[in-house]
Design an enzyme around this catalytic site. Structure first.
Site, PDB file in Angstrom:
ATOM      1  N   GLY A 172      75.919  15.176  36.715  1.00 50.08           N
ATOM      2  CA  GLY A 172      76.071  16.835  36.604  1.00 50.08           C
ATOM      3  C   GLY A 172      75.645  17.528  37.739  1.00 50.08           C
ATOM      4  O   GLY A 172      74.790  17.077  38.569  1.00 50.08           O
ATOM      5  N   CYS A 173      76.255  18.552  37.930  1.00 49.22           N
ATOM      6  CA  CYS A 173      76.216  19.627  39.199  1.00 49.22           C
ATOM      7  C   CYS A 173      74.763  19.839  39.012  1.00 49.22           C
ATOM      8  O   CYS A 173      73.804  19.823  40.392  1.00 49.22           O
ATOM      9  CB  CYS A 173      77.053  20.453  39.312  1.00 49.22           C
ATOM     10  N   TYR A 174      74.238  20.521  38.116  1.00 44.74           N
ATOM     11  CA  TYR A 174      72.734  21.184  37.922  1.00 44.74           C
ATOM     12  C   TYR A 174      72.118  20.010  38.023  1.00 44.74           C
ATOM     13  O   TYR A 174      70.905  20.358  38.673  1.00 44.74           O
ATOM     14  CB  TYR A 174      72.721  21.876  36.543  1.00 44.74           C
ATOM     15  N   PRO A 175      72.037  19.050  37.316  1.00 44.03           N
ATOM     16  CA  PRO A 175      70.911  17.849  37.092  1.00 44.03           C
ATOM     17  C   PRO A 175      70.988  17.251  38.625  1.00 44.03           C
ATOM     18  O   PRO A 175      69.857  16.723  39.086  1.00 44.03           O
ATOM     19  CB  PRO A 175      71.484  17.040  36.300  1.00 44.03           C
ATOM     20  N   SER A 176      71.889  17.247  39.544  1.00 47.12           N
ATOM     21  CA  SER A 176      71.904  16.728  40.765  1.00 47.12           C
ATOM     22  C   SER A 176      70.813  17.368  41.616  1.00 47.12           C
ATOM     23  O   SER A 176      70.056  16.850  42.302  1.00 47.12           O
ATOM     24  CB  SER A 176      73.228  16.716  41.455  1.00 47.12           C
TER      25      SER A 176
END
Length: 307
Positions: free
Chosen positions: A113-117
């Site tokens: 995911g974008c935030y988890p990246s």
């Protein structure tokens, strides 16, 4: 040798950006369904089973249904949804964290995911190095451009130009939290506070730290040095050593597939702010999918990326 690629969900934001990054590349041949057959399950099943690589740009339930339609042991899958990000039989598609060899040999890859990246890129290496405790109750603040919310949120922000800031996930049950917990190597789920601002793309992810209260925590300088060493061989992730007065997200940000990390420390070294900046549609979605595709196909991982 040319490999065939089918993007299921090619008309969405992520699918369109993946196709754009693959345009003109002789290593891949895109299998494209006509508009009137994009939602025809028979046509999709045929393409899913004909392709060497499938990239799923679908909602979670639709992604699961698409995987169930693959009836061979040859087609390799990259899923951009959150459906399989903690599934034990899927490889997490963050090559810098799980290792390029793991991605290269995988049949099923779940795109981060974008935030988890941003969160995982900052925290996971420091926990592995013993410079941050795995059992700490971490907090993650994050701000993203509205394109990460898909067509509905894009339409809302473009129609209501008076929105200046949108906080959400207020019930603390955001679907990214399990992914952040597992792949950062945490004992406790972090408190995740995401928000959206009136910019099409771009993302800032921050983890504030009370270093003097954290058992065994390193100094800001030690944290920065460990991240620099961890990503020394990465052509995509870089660690900045500056201490800027401000960090800006631009409403007119150009697409970029790199990820920049910073460790910002207080003068006395007792506090730090870990900050990741990325394009939520780049390393946070489409760019990461193309990077994984390149690795799985045995190609230069940065081919087609915007760095």
């Amino acid at each position: 040798m040319t490999a065939s690629v089918f993007i299921d969900g090619a008309a969405g934001t992520t699918g369109l950006e993946i196709a754009d990054r693959l345009a003109g590349r002789s290593e891949f041949e895109l299998l494209v369904l006509p508009d009137d057959r994009r939602k025809d399950d028979a046509a999709r099943a045929e393409a899913l089973n004909a392709a060497d690589f499938v990239i799923l740009c679908l909602p979670d339930d639709a992604a699961k249904a698409a995987v169930s339609m693959i009836a061979n042991d040859r087609t390799r899958v990259i899923d951009a949804s959150s459906a399989f990000r903690t599934a034990p039989d899927w490889t997490y598609g963050f090559p810098e964290i799980v290792g390029r060899d793991a991605v290269a040999s995988a049949m099923r890859v779940s795109n981060p995911g974008c935030y988890p990246s941003g969160f995982i890129a900052l925290v996971a290496p420091l926990i592995r190095a013993g410079l941050l405790p795995a059992q700490w109750p971490y907090v993650c603040h994050a701000v993203s451009g509205y394109s990460g919310g898909g067509k509905a949120l894009i339409a809302r922000f473009e129609a209501d130009t008076d929105i200046a800031f949108r906080a959400y996930g207020l019930a603390l049950g955001h679907k990214h939290v399990p992914e952040m917990l597992v792949h950062a190597g945490l004992t406790h789920a972090p408190i995740f506070a995401p928000a959206v601002v009136p910019a099409h793309r771009g993302m800032l992810v921050e983890v504030p730290l009370h270093l003097e209260m954290m058992p065994g925590a390193g100094t800001p300088e030690a944290l920065r040095a460990a991240l620099t060493d961890f990503y020394a061989d990465s052509p995509v992730v870089n660690v900045a050593d500056d201490q800027p007065d401000e960090l800006l997200l631009r409403a007119a940000m150009e697409p970029v597939d790199s990820l920049t990390l910073r460790v910002l420390g207080s003068a006395d070294g007792t506090q730090a702010r870990l900050v990741a900046m990325l394009d939520n549609l780049g390393k946070g979605a489409s760019g990461a999918a193309v990077q994984n595709l390149n690795i799985m196909a045995g190609l230069n991982e940065t081919a087609g990326l915007r760095l």
